[in-house]
Design a protein around this motif. Sequence first.
Motif, mmCIF file in Angstrom:
data_model
loop_
_atom_site.group_PDB
_atom_site.id
_atom_site.type_symbol
_atom_site.label_atom_id
_atom_site.label_comp_id
_atom_site.label_asym_id
_atom_site.label_seq_id
_atom_site.Cartn_x
_atom_site.Cartn_y
_atom_site.Cartn_z
ATOM 1 N N VAL A 91 14.311 -22.521 121.316
ATOM 2 C CA VAL A 91 13.448 -21.438 120.846
ATOM 3 C C VAL A 91 13.703 -20.189 121.676
ATOM 4 O O VAL A 91 13.780 -19.086 121.146
ATOM 5 C CB VAL A 91 11.953 -21.856 120.928
ATOM 6 C CG1 VAL A 91 11.023 -20.684 120.612
ATOM 7 C CG2 VAL A 91 11.683 -23.031 120.011
ATOM 8 N N ARG A 92 13.859 -20.417 123.007
ATOM 9 C CA ARG A 92 14.038 -19.274 123.895
ATOM 10 C C ARG A 92 14.416 -19.752 125.287
ATOM 11 O O ARG A 92 13.918 -20.755 125.759
ATOM 12 C CB ARG A 92 12.751 -18.491 123.959
ATOM 13 C CG ARG A 92 12.662 -17.528 125.106
ATOM 14 C CD ARG A 92 11.693 -16.453 124.892
ATOM 15 N NE ARG A 92 12.394 -15.243 125.319
ATOM 16 C CZ ARG A 92 12.009 -14.053 125.041
ATOM 17 N NH1 ARG A 92 10.963 -13.856 124.307
ATOM 18 N NH2 ARG A 92 12.669 -13.017 125.485
ATOM 19 N N VAL A 93 15.295 -19.015 125.941
ATOM 20 C CA VAL A 93 15.490 -19.186 127.375
ATOM 21 C C VAL A 93 14.355 -18.388 128.021
ATOM 22 O O VAL A 93 14.255 -17.175 127.836
ATOM 23 C CB VAL A 93 16.860 -18.661 127.844
ATOM 24 C CG1 VAL A 93 16.991 -18.776 129.355
ATOM 25 C CG2 VAL A 93 17.982 -19.423 127.137
ATOM 26 N N VAL A 94 13.472 -19.090 128.694
ATOM 27 C CA VAL A 94 12.269 -18.451 129.250
ATOM 28 C C VAL A 94 12.581 -17.767 130.573
ATOM 29 O O VAL A 94 12.231 -16.609 130.779
ATOM 30 C CB VAL A 94 11.139 -19.496 129.440
ATOM 31 C CG1 VAL A 94 9.905 -18.859 130.076
ATOM 32 C CG2 VAL A 94 10.793 -20.153 128.108
ATOM 33 N N LYS A 95 13.225 -18.508 131.482
ATOM 34 C CA LYS A 95 13.484 -17.949 132.810
ATOM 35 C C LYS A 95 14.714 -18.579 133.424
ATOM 36 O O LYS A 95 14.970 -19.765 133.257
ATOM 37 C CB LYS A 95 12.295 -18.180 133.743
ATOM 38 C CG LYS A 95 12.529 -17.568 135.122
ATOM 39 C CD LYS A 95 11.284 -17.312 135.888
ATOM 40 C CE LYS A 95 11.684 -16.523 137.144
ATOM 41 N NZ LYS A 95 10.600 -16.256 138.011
ATOM 42 N N LEU A 96 15.472 -17.757 134.150
ATOM 43 C CA LEU A 96 16.578 -18.209 134.977
ATOM 44 C C LEU A 96 16.258 -17.854 136.419
ATOM 45 O O LEU A 96 15.763 -16.751 136.696
ATOM 46 C CB LEU A 96 17.883 -17.518 134.587
ATOM 47 C CG LEU A 96 18.386 -17.723 133.160
ATOM 48 C CD1 LEU A 96 19.647 -16.902 132.928
ATOM 49 C CD2 LEU A 96 18.657 -19.193 132.884
ATOM 50 N N VAL A 97 16.528 -18.777 137.314
ATOM 51 C CA VAL A 97 16.430 -18.508 138.745
ATOM 52 C C VAL A 97 17.822 -18.754 139.306
ATOM 53 O O VAL A 97 18.337 -19.870 139.228
ATOM 54 C CB VAL A 97 15.387 -19.405 139.440
ATOM 55 C CG1 VAL A 97 15.332 -19.093 140.934
ATOM 56 C CG2 VAL A 97 14.014 -19.229 138.809
ATOM 57 N N ALA A 98 18.425 -17.703 139.837
ATOM 58 C CA ALA A 98 19.811 -17.771 140.284
ATOM 59 C C ALA A 98 19.900 -17.573 141.791
ATOM 60 O O ALA A 98 19.208 -16.727 142.368
ATOM 61 C CB ALA A 98 20.631 -16.708 139.573
ATOM 62 N N PHE A 99 20.781 -18.373 142.382
ATOM 63 C CA PHE A 99 21.041 -18.305 143.811
ATOM 64 C C PHE A 99 22.504 -17.936 143.998
ATOM 65 O O PHE A 99 23.386 -18.594 143.449
ATOM 66 C CB PHE A 99 20.747 -19.657 144.460
ATOM 67 C CG PHE A 99 19.351 -20.147 144.180
ATOM 68 C CD1 PHE A 99 18.277 -19.731 144.955
ATOM 69 C CD2 PHE A 99 19.109 -20.999 143.115
ATOM 70 C CE1 PHE A 99 16.990 -20.160 144.675
ATOM 71 C CE2 PHE A 99 17.828 -21.444 142.830
ATOM 72 C CZ PHE A 99 16.761 -21.018 143.619
ATOM 73 N N VAL A 100 22.742 -16.881 144.757
ATOM 74 C CA VAL A 100 24.098 -16.385 144.974
ATOM 75 C C VAL A 100 24.453 -16.595 146.441
ATOM 76 O O VAL A 100 23.748 -16.107 147.333
ATOM 77 C CB VAL A 100 24.199 -14.887 144.595
ATOM 78 C CG1 VAL A 100 25.599 -14.362 144.845
ATOM 79 C CG2 VAL A 100 23.793 -14.681 143.132
ATOM 80 N N ASN A 101 25.516 -17.333 146.697
ATOM 81 C CA ASN A 101 26.021 -17.579 148.039
ATOM 82 C C ASN A 101 26.511 -16.230 148.577
ATOM 83 O O ASN A 101 27.533 -15.722 148.122
ATOM 84 C CB ASN A 101 27.154 -18.616 147.959
ATOM 85 C CG ASN A 101 27.593 -19.133 149.291
ATOM 86 O OD1 ASN A 101 27.184 -18.659 150.339
ATOM 87 N ND2 ASN A 101 28.457 -20.136 149.247
ATOM 88 N N SER A 102 25.771 -15.651 149.519
ATOM 89 C CA SER A 102 25.985 -14.250 149.882
ATOM 90 C C SER A 102 26.209 -14.038 151.374
ATOM 91 O O SER A 102 25.542 -14.660 152.207
ATOM 92 C CB SER A 102 24.748 -13.422 149.496
ATOM 93 O OG SER A 102 24.482 -13.498 148.121
#
Length: 154
Positions: free
Chosen positions: A90-101
């Motif tokens: 129906v929908r992608v509600v939320k993404l939580v992304a972690f970037v190796n920085s």
Amino acid sequence: MTSSIDSKLAELGITLPTPTPPLANYVPVVRTGNLLFVSGQVSIDAAGKIMAGKLGAGVDIDTGREAARLCAINILAQVKASIGDLDQVVRVVKLVAFVNSAPDFTDQPKVVNGCSDFMVAVLGDKGRHARSAVGVAGLPFDAAVEVEAVVEVA
């Protein structure tokens, strides 16, 4: 019968990989009601090669975007394995992304656009989502990016 999302993936030249089984004590997807909580998916390709390294210290933004795109592909593979038909999204509600920085790297949002842009390219408006893009000191297997998702399904 092929779903419209499968057709869109094929049009983009994407074959979803067989999802990677968990390497620790967790499950890849939890469903509660109409929500799927997809555990963090790292930047690993279908051949098992991890796009690794730190953004701002050897990994550039374009490579990071490609790593984030791989995370999106792996998220959709987990969703399909869980519900069988991506047309039920129906929908992608939320993404939580972690970037190796690296400590001074601050372009995490530009990197995570690789995941966000892919979701919209495949799912259209159903792929638009809330999002967090967080810089971290390290990720499992030195992956460049890891993304978790909340997806509403029918």
